[in-house]
Design an enzyme around this catalytic site. Sequence first.
Site, short mmCIF file in Angstrom:
data_model
loop_
_atom_site.label_atom_id
_atom_site.label_comp_id
_atom_site.label_asym_id
_atom_site.label_seq_id
_atom_site.Cartn_x
_atom_site.Cartn_y
_atom_site.Cartn_z
N GLY A 253 0.83 -1.21 0.00
CA GLY A 253 0.00 0.00 0.00
C GLY A 253 0.86 1.25 0.00
N GLU A 290 2.08 5.91 7.65
CA GLU A 290 3.48 6.00 7.20
C GLU A 290 4.24 7.07 7.97
OE1 GLU A 290 4.39 3.55 5.53
OE2 GLU A 290 2.34 2.92 5.07
ZN LIG Z 1 3.52 0.22 8.28
#
Ligand SMILES: [Zn+2]
Length: 844
Positions: A253, A290
């Site tokens: 992702g 992130e």
């Molecule tokens: Zn991660």
Amino acid sequence: MTELKRFYETFQPTHYNIYLDINRENKKITGKTTISGNAKESTISIHQKDLAVDTVQANDQDVSFTIDRDNDAIRIDLPQAGETTLTVTYTAPLTDSMMGIYPSYYEVDGVKKQIIGTQFETNFARQAFPCVDEPEAKATFDLAIKFDEHAGETILSNMPEKKVENGVHYFDTTVRMSTYLIAFAFGELQSKMTTTKSGVKVGVFATKAHKANELDFALDIAKRSIEFYEDFYQTPYPLPHSWQLALPDFSAGAMENWGLVTYREAYLLLDPDNTALDMKQLVATVIAHELAHQWFGDLVTMKWWDDLWLNESFANMMEYVAIDAIEPDWHIWETFQTSDVPAALQRDATDGVQSVHVQVNNPAEIDALFDAAIVYAKGARMLVMVRALLGDDALRAGLKKYFEAHHYGNATGADLWAALGEASNLDVGAIMNSWLDQPGYPVVSASVIDGNLTLSQQQFFIGEGKEAGRQWRIPLNGNYDAAPEIMDQQQVNLGNYNDLRKANGKPFRLNVGNNSHFIVKYDKTLLDDILADATSLDAISQLQLLQDLRYLAEGHQLSYAALVPLLSKFADSHATIVNAGLYRIANDLKKFVLAESKEKKQLQALFDQLSSKQVARLGWTGKAGESNDDQLTRPIVLNAALYAENEKAIASAHELFSANSDKLETLSAAIRVFVLRNEVKNFGSEALFKKLLTAYRQTSDASYKSDICSALTSTTDPALIMKLVESFEDANTIKPQDLRAWFRGVLANEDGQQAAWDWIRNDWQWLEDTVGGDMEFSTYITVIASIFKTPTRLAEFKAFFEPKIQTPGLTREIQMDIKVIETRVKLIKDERQAVNDAVSEAVK
Ligand SMILES: [Zn+2]
């Protein structure tokens, strides 16, 4: 399997000088890497993979070396141990594997282009340059990159560019970091920039195939997330910049490379004027995830891959903490309850599942570690449990200590528990280790036995499970004071039930808030008491009730038939998550009916009955100023109405299609998929098919692409299904990164299942060659297991996958998935009659 000797034990790098010359035309990388470090022995190993090594020097003298392909190693004989500067020259191929250094392909105005990027986690840095490719082997890096550059190209890396000389781009020396977090990328890029309150430069980068405003949403979320974390962690963002880069070809992702985070385009870019709210929420949580890693994972890194959970569980929790803080109106923790919680409860109930903390030795095992439902979802749930116990003040104080103690270094789970324990005066490790090191979770039975309210815990299984006597230290969160804070015994007696009920004045409930990783099985007395006034409970409690009952049904501890009459009780809720829980059960009932059967007609009637009022209330078009719940509930109930083949719903969708047939992309993104799918299913033609497939190739809008994929894979036309399957291997139409969704769509389609199943069996080798190196590979098997439900398919599945059971990285997945299908086949056999009778009764 043999214990792998860590190369860091033989050689400890302190600094790398990496020079790379990357030629896209010849698909070739030429490199020279100089590593300074301390050799602990005179024979050392460093990592390489698929590198053609020309020379190895130690302190400027040629030394002898051998390449050990099986262990990804260069074994080097040094004149002596001690401080050593190694220089390795080599060449390597530039391949399309989405690992190491690799090209991404895209088109602008019909012209094919490429952008080069990197993906080094878990162990692919070794494909780009020789290194000690282990998270503990932190060092500083000087990166210099040359490429077949033309005007208008940009190059990015973890650190800012220092200078360009003779076509070579030199970057500032990095801070001390792990190899798997190194990243760079170059090509024709557009960008948007801003600066945080504390002066960190934030940028979003994408190819020029996108409209400029598609970068805006991400820029705003990234900036505010970093500001949030600097405050929450009480630790400054450690680098000068934070770049977010969307790559057209991307296996996972997103990836938290320090200072240069890379994303799948769908998880970074979006049309701010026409994207569904849940998609915006998803993109925001991915970005926040992130960026949480920039501290937790990047600044402090797990010592070895067995503590991967430490990175992922934590980032997975923090994505919700951050987004809840910066977008409070989204109530994003509700999404946690309908995504991560059921993912963890489902997967973790299958015997044979891995524990969150798991030993790993060889590289293939490392990739198999990324069992998202466990390492991400269950792990996050564990930390949510910790957060609920500690409170945010102690959590923040503990984290600050943790970052101070381990920054630019490594840590283990025990280090985190120690820091949190110190801040909270709780023995966090003692509570958490029962969750961390044991697979599975308990069902807590609450019963009135001999007049006493009694709780007992037992491991919960879906399908056959071997009772191993596991016990957990369970934060109970009961709503009666008589319930202990932590249940650490197999059984507890809370005292006389009638007295307790009178004193508390409300039904007895456990796991209030649903923050602990267990489900509750109330006996009839207790459940009836709760159900009598269930619709007055808060939304999370209603969802939890439906969810726990559904798992008890999946685990054969309750009949699915008993759930059917409950559905109508909740059908008029305006809360999205209650509807999500309700239709999750309703959709589960589909497995009990055959296509074109009387039972299916009855189930459709039930769907119609459940959804009709809501469809009338919400309609197809969003209203100005409507609540988030209404926006998010609309797709759920429209989907139900279309499954019901409600004539009015079919006609409304068809009308919307006809009115917008020349501008389908502009249909409201919240309902577009239903309009397109309805058209393909009920009014389909080859011309429509071609039109949508062309639009799929041309659009840069990931939401629209995904809607078209969902629509096209629902076709009932055998000739068109064959065309779709033929496109699976045509990367110009379906990128390998998107193939799994297409495969899943056709396989889940009863008219397409045979074709998709034949394809994957016949072309398994192609699939392995194309995405086999990749940590997503095993999820193709998971997808199949999530769909198959007949004894014939089970036998075919076994015949095909059992011979592959020894493939490294696939063993556990194949074993688990056989069990998953077996369990479903048995459940259907045992319950079909009762469920269909209950549905028939409900629609009378
Ligand atoms: Zn991660």
